[in-house]
Design a protein around this motif. Structure first.
Motif, PDB file in Angstrom:
ATOM      1  N   LEU A  97       1.016  -1.231   0.046  1.00  0.00           N
ATOM      2  CA  LEU A  97       0.177   0.046  -0.085  1.00  0.00           C
ATOM      3  C   LEU A  97       0.759   1.224  -0.085  1.00  0.00           C
ATOM      4  N   HIS A  99       3.803   1.602  -1.189  1.00  0.00           N
ATOM      5  CA  HIS A  99       4.487   1.917  -2.410  1.00  0.00           C
ATOM      6  C   HIS A  99       3.550   2.309  -3.598  1.00  0.00           C
ATOM      7  N   THR A 100       2.021   1.664  -3.327  1.00  0.00           N
ATOM      8  CA  THR A 100       1.207   1.933  -4.465  1.00  0.00           C
ATOM      9  C   THR A 100       0.770   3.420  -4.292  1.00  0.00           C
ATOM     10  N   LEU A 101       0.548   3.690  -2.875  1.00  0.00           N
ATOM     11  CA  LEU A 101      -0.412   4.989  -2.684  1.00  0.00           C
ATOM     12  C   LEU A 101       0.628   6.175  -2.803  1.00  0.00           C
ATOM     13  N   ALA A 103       3.135   6.597  -4.621  1.00  0.00           N
ATOM     14  CA  ALA A 103       3.310   7.036  -6.097  1.00  0.00           C
ATOM     15  C   ALA A 103       2.419   7.773  -6.745  1.00  0.00           C
ATOM     16  N   THR A 104       0.882   7.725  -6.411  1.00  0.00           N
ATOM     17  CA  THR A 104       0.064   8.422  -6.887  1.00  0.00           C
ATOM     18  C   THR A 104       0.170  10.167  -6.458  1.00  0.00           C
ATOM     19  N   GLU A 105      -0.620  10.678  -7.381  1.00  0.00           N
ATOM     20  CA  GLU A 105      -0.701  12.219  -7.118  1.00  0.00           C
ATOM     21  C   GLU A 105      -1.699  12.518  -5.798  1.00  0.00           C
ATOM     22  N   ILE A 106      -2.089  11.605  -5.218  1.00  0.00           N
ATOM     23  CA  ILE A 106      -2.997  11.940  -4.091  1.00  0.00           C
ATOM     24  C   ILE A 106      -2.075  12.680  -3.019  1.00  0.00           C
ATOM     25  N   PRO A 107      -2.628  13.732  -2.432  1.00  0.00           N
ATOM     26  CA  PRO A 107      -1.947  14.353  -1.332  1.00  0.00           C
ATOM     27  C   PRO A 107      -1.233  13.501  -0.298  1.00  0.00           C
ATOM     28  N   ARG A 108      -0.111  13.351  -0.074  1.00  0.00           N
ATOM     29  CA  ARG A 108       0.727  12.642   0.911  1.00  0.00           C
ATOM     30  C   ARG A 108      -0.186  12.655   2.391  1.00  0.00           C
ATOM     31  N   ALA A 245       9.137   9.148   0.205  1.00  0.00           N
ATOM     32  CA  ALA A 245       8.393   8.015   0.081  1.00  0.00           C
ATOM     33  C   ALA A 245       9.309   6.697   0.001  1.00  0.00           C
TER      34      ALA A 245
ATOM     35  N   GLU B  70       9.784  14.586  -6.030  1.00  0.00           N
ATOM     36  CA  GLU B  70       8.988  13.841  -5.575  1.00  0.00           C
ATOM     37  C   GLU B  70       7.438  14.166  -4.624  1.00  0.00           C
ATOM     38  N   PRO B  73       2.820  16.673  -6.863  1.00  0.00           N
ATOM     39  CA  PRO B  73       1.973  15.718  -7.365  1.00  0.00           C
ATOM     40  C   PRO B  73       2.150  15.522  -8.822  1.00  0.00           C
ATOM     41  N   ARG B  76       4.830  13.082  -9.839  1.00  0.00           N
ATOM     42  CA  ARG B  76       4.372  11.818  -9.672  1.00  0.00           C
ATOM     43  C   ARG B  76       3.437  11.363 -10.635  1.00  0.00           C
ATOM     44  N   ALA B  77       2.658  12.238 -11.124  1.00  0.00           N
ATOM     45  CA  ALA B  77       1.541  11.743 -11.954  1.00  0.00           C
ATOM     46  C   ALA B  77       2.264  11.483 -13.319  1.00  0.00           C
ATOM     47  N   PRO B  87       7.199  -3.689  -3.865  1.00  0.00           N
ATOM     48  CA  PRO B  87       6.697  -4.480  -2.655  1.00  0.00           C
ATOM     49  C   PRO B  87       5.462  -5.342  -3.301  1.00  0.00           C
ATOM     50  N   VAL B 101      -4.275  -1.173  -7.874  1.00  0.00           N
ATOM     51  CA  VAL B 101      -3.376  -0.114  -8.506  1.00  0.00           C
ATOM     52  C   VAL B 101      -4.143   0.802  -9.374  1.00  0.00           C
ATOM     53  N   SER B 104      -6.372   3.104  -7.567  1.00  0.00           N
ATOM     54  CA  SER B 104      -5.752   4.050  -6.635  1.00  0.00           C
ATOM     55  C   SER B 104      -5.434   5.485  -7.700  1.00  0.00           C
ATOM     56  N   TRP B 105      -5.513   5.124  -8.984  1.00  0.00           N
ATOM     57  CA  TRP B 105      -5.423   6.120 -10.031  1.00  0.00           C
ATOM     58  C   TRP B 105      -6.501   6.360 -10.431  1.00  0.00           C
ATOM     59  N   ARG B 153      -0.721   1.909 -14.158  1.00  0.00           N
ATOM     60  CA  ARG B 153      -1.030   3.357 -13.874  1.00  0.00           C
ATOM     61  C   ARG B 153      -0.570   4.198 -15.122  1.00  0.00           C
TER      62      ARG B 153
END
Lengths: 528, 215
Positions: A97, A99-101, A103-108, A245, B70, B73, B76-77, B87, B101, B104-105, B153
């Motif tokens: 989770l 690693h996946t989340l 990497a997205t552009e969702i605010p950390r 990250a 990083e 956003p 990252r996109a 992982p 995945v 999440s996108w 993604r």
């Protein structure tokens, strides 16, 4: 794309629906267990301690003169929290989770806020709960009224939140900023110790005032302590957004692996994950000819120079443990008083634990020694030579650090506590022998421990055997510390018992290797 | 959206060790670029620098004219990478992980995400393994799954470090086809590789081997 909140919700729904995810029933069962243990074990124990406690002793530890000590204790806790966060911070998810989340552009902040709030609240509850037990006992003696108990328990919870947030800062900050932050916290601690008036303006001082201050100051101190926690909470969103990250994924991976190893009983492998990585090379220096004794010492010294962080932890833990045991040891011999046990027992247990964990880095060579015995054909040292090569460094480091810690208490307290210092050195020897005992065991749980061990009445003790095997070193050290602190020994008897304990542990550890001291070459290993 | 990559006299050193000698290049069009060079010439270091995990010692590497960052956003996109093995969830099937995945996108609904996940596995020639857990896969199958996680993604720049590890010739072919498909959709793909099949199909080769000295 849908809104980040909806996406996160959908991800969590799918993730929580996976096979093996904890169910609502699992959570209720955990809550039930916690409530059960609290109601039937912790509260009665706190009640008994309160009954047992001498009111005059309780009065002494809560009077205003103890305020500087309380402030110093809070400062040390704050520094420990900062550096604990560096090793394992409160922000982590499962590695996949994370690693996946991340990497997205969702605010950390949105991704991580739930994790950090859960961990920080958990820290607050654990610290608040632990403090409440001690406060309950003290209040039971009549030293405070019950309204103050409520205030202090609330303050302990708030203090726990602050420690959790400091751990988060430790996780977030770069090394230099962390060192600066540590320096600032230490500076206010030292200033408060030298000039008590400084404590009026520092969070550690406010917390100390709650413990020992006058009633007029009590509410103000609680408000100020809560305000300090709120400042940290306010700084959190910005800090979460800038959490790298790689660090979060790395720590998430490590804690996940450690949990897995622990759940299968591989404590050694779990601990290995947190061992500081070598930071310096010096590879040529580690290979040397010459007398075996000196080459082993040199190898150990090079190992220590390569991993300064490990040695630093030994340099903090061993003196701290020895100092605490010097404080707790007056219970031994003529100084023994039942009423002191409330302070002496936790001090003794904590001191023993610090000593044992502190001996880990200097005794790194003993792990190598065990490996040499397990791969006897590759090395070819005579067992006594192999042992002698690795003896000096742990003895030297533990001896010097423990002596420094014990002597520090004697000097700072300005009284002649030399006999107590002597007993704490004896316990350092016990901790080191326990470390040897543990280092010489096999990595795998002996197969016979997995078979049921049923006693009359139908109880299976196999799990107990495994737990004892896993924690043998800790159990030996804590038992020795408690024996010194709890029982009214005559000095001669205590010296004989401690010596016998050290000797038996060393012999037991050596027996685990299956080697003979008189043999010319090492032989194939034996599993134990 | 197209992406540009520009490296100007970029180098990385740690203590006295040179991890990446001075390198300059730029890429402004969708393309498959093969990053080649012997072991230790700095392929992985260059990729890590471009995703912002390694700071340059000299020069700069810019993505869309900006330093890799990083915490942005938008960065990252735009940038996806497969440098280390990612992982994986021990207790989720391959399809579930790929679908997660996608969700999440911002995949609109779970059913569509699962269908797309199954298609990705088909394209990677491991469609029949969708219900398995990662620990039930061979090394090559795991590598294909790692590629699948990365390709699930959206991105406009894809950085890969030897994605052909453990793969046989047919699987490498499937991988190239997928990468070419992404280039056709407008992405810039830079992949470190030692496989001739990938180098020959790449639109461009960026060789990090030192130029022989002809004195």
């Amino acid at each position: 794309m849908s809104a980040p909140a909806q996406r996160l919700k959908a991800v969590r729904r799918l993730y929580l629906g996976r096979e093996g995810a904890p169910t609502a029933g699992d959570r209720w069962f955990s809550l039930y267990l916690i409530s059960f243990v609290t109601a039937f074990y912790i509260v009665p124990v706190a009640y008994v301690i309160g009954d047992f406690l001498d009111p005059s002793f309780a009065g002494r530890v809560t009077q205003e003169t103890s305020e500087p000590y309380a402030a110093a204790g809070v400062t040390l806790l704050a520094i420990a929290a900062l550096w604990a966060g560096r090793i394992q911070g409160p922000v982590f998810l499962t590695p996949f989770l994370a690693h996946t989340l991340l990497a997205t552009e969702i605010p950390r902040r949105r991704v991580l806020i739930r994790s950090v709030l859960t961990a920080v609240t958990g820290t607050g509850l654990v610290i608040g709960g632990a403090a409440a037990v001690g406060l309950f006992a003290l209040t039971h003696t009549g030293v405070w009224d019950w309204s103050r108990f409520g205030l202090l328990a609330a303050a302990a919870f708030t203090g726990g939140l602050q420690l959790g947030l400091l751990a988060f800062l430790g996780q977030r900050l770069r090394r230099r900023a962390l060192l600066l932050c540590t320096g600032l916290v230490a500076l206010q601690g030292v200033a408060g110790a030298l000039l008590p008036v400084v404590n009026l303006a520092t969070p550690a001082g406010w917390a100390a005032s709650l413990w020992a201050g006058g009633p007029a100051w009590l509410l103000a101190a609680l408000v100020l302590t809560t305000a300090a926690a709120l400042v940290l909470v306010a700084a959190e969103p910005a800090a979460l957004g800038r959490l790298p990250a790689e660090r979060v994924v790395g720590q998430s991976r490590r804690i996940s692996d450690a949990r897995l190893f622990t759940s299968t009983g591989n404590i050694n492998d779990a601990v290995e994950l947190f061992r500081a990585a070598p930071a310096h090379r010096l590879h040529r220096a580690s290979v040397s000819a010459g007398p075996a004794l000196l080459s082993g010492l040199r190898q150990d010294m090079v190992g220590a120079a390569r991993s300064p962080l490990s040695m630093l932890s030994a340099g903090v833990l061993i003196p701290a443990g020895a100092a605490l045991l010097t404080l707790a040891a007056p219970a031994a011999g003529a100084g023994f008083q039942e009423s002191n046990l409330l302070a002496a027992v936790p001090l003794g247990v904590l001191g023993g634990l610090l000593l044992f964990f502190g001996t880990g880095p200097p005794a790194e060579g003993w792990r190598q020694l065990k490996n040499e015995f397990d791969a006897a054909a590759l090395f070819g040292w005579a067992p006594r030579t192999a042992l002698a090569r690795r003896l000096l460094w742990p003895l030297l480091v533990t001896g010097v650090f423990a002596a420094a810690g014990a002597a520090g208490v004697v000097v700072l307290s300005g009284s002649a506590h030399w006999s107590e210092a002597f007993w704490s050195l004896g316990l350092a020897a016990a901790a080191l022998s326990a470390r040897f005992f543990q280092s010489m065991r096999s990595r795998d749980i002996p197969v016979e421990f997995l078979a049921p061990t049923v006693i009359p009445g139908g109880m299976d003790l196999s799990a107990v055997k495994i737990l004892v095997w896993l924690g043998d070193g800790v159990i030996i050290t804590v038992t020795a510390a408690l024996a010194v602190v709890v029982l009214p020994w005559q000095p001669g008897t205590l010296a004989a018992v401690l010596s016998g304990m050290v000797l038996a542990t060393l012999i037991g550890g050596w027996a685990r290797t299956g080697q003979q001291l008189s043999a010319g070459t090492a032989r194939a290993p034996r599993r134990s | 959206m197209t992406v540009t990559v520009r490296c100007h006299q970029l180098s990385v050193s740690v203590d006295e060790a040179v991890l990446l000698p001075e390198t300059s290049f730029s890429a402004e069009e969708p393309a498959l670029i093969a990053l080649t060079g012997a072991n230790g010439t700095g392929k992985t270091t260059l990729l890590k620098t471009l995703v912002g995990r390694q700071l340059p010692s000299t020069g700069e590497g810019l993505i869309n004219g900006q330093q890799p960052y990083e915490f942005d956003p938008v960065f990252r996109a735009a940038v996806a990478s497969l440098i280390d093995t990612p992982p994986m969830a021990r207790d989720m099937t391959l399809t579930e992980q790929l679908a997660l995945v996608r969700i999440s996108w911002g995949a609109e609904d779970a059913a569509a995400a699962f269908t797309a996940a199954e298609q990705t596995l088909q394209q990677l020639t491991i469609g029949e393994l969708g219900d398995r857990f990662p620990y039930e896969l061979s090394a090559g199958q795991l590598q294909l799954f790692a590629v699948g996680l990365t390709l699930s993604r959206p991105f406009s720049l894809l950085l890969l470090d030897e994605p052909e590890r453990h793969l046989d010739t047919d699987r490498v072919e499937a991988l190239i086809t997928l990468l070419e498909q992404r280039v056709a959709e407008g992405a810039l793909v830079i992949t470190a590789t030692h496989r001739q099949e990938i180098i020959s199909r790449a639109g461009r080769q960026l060789d990090l081997n030192p130029i022989p000295d002809h004195q």
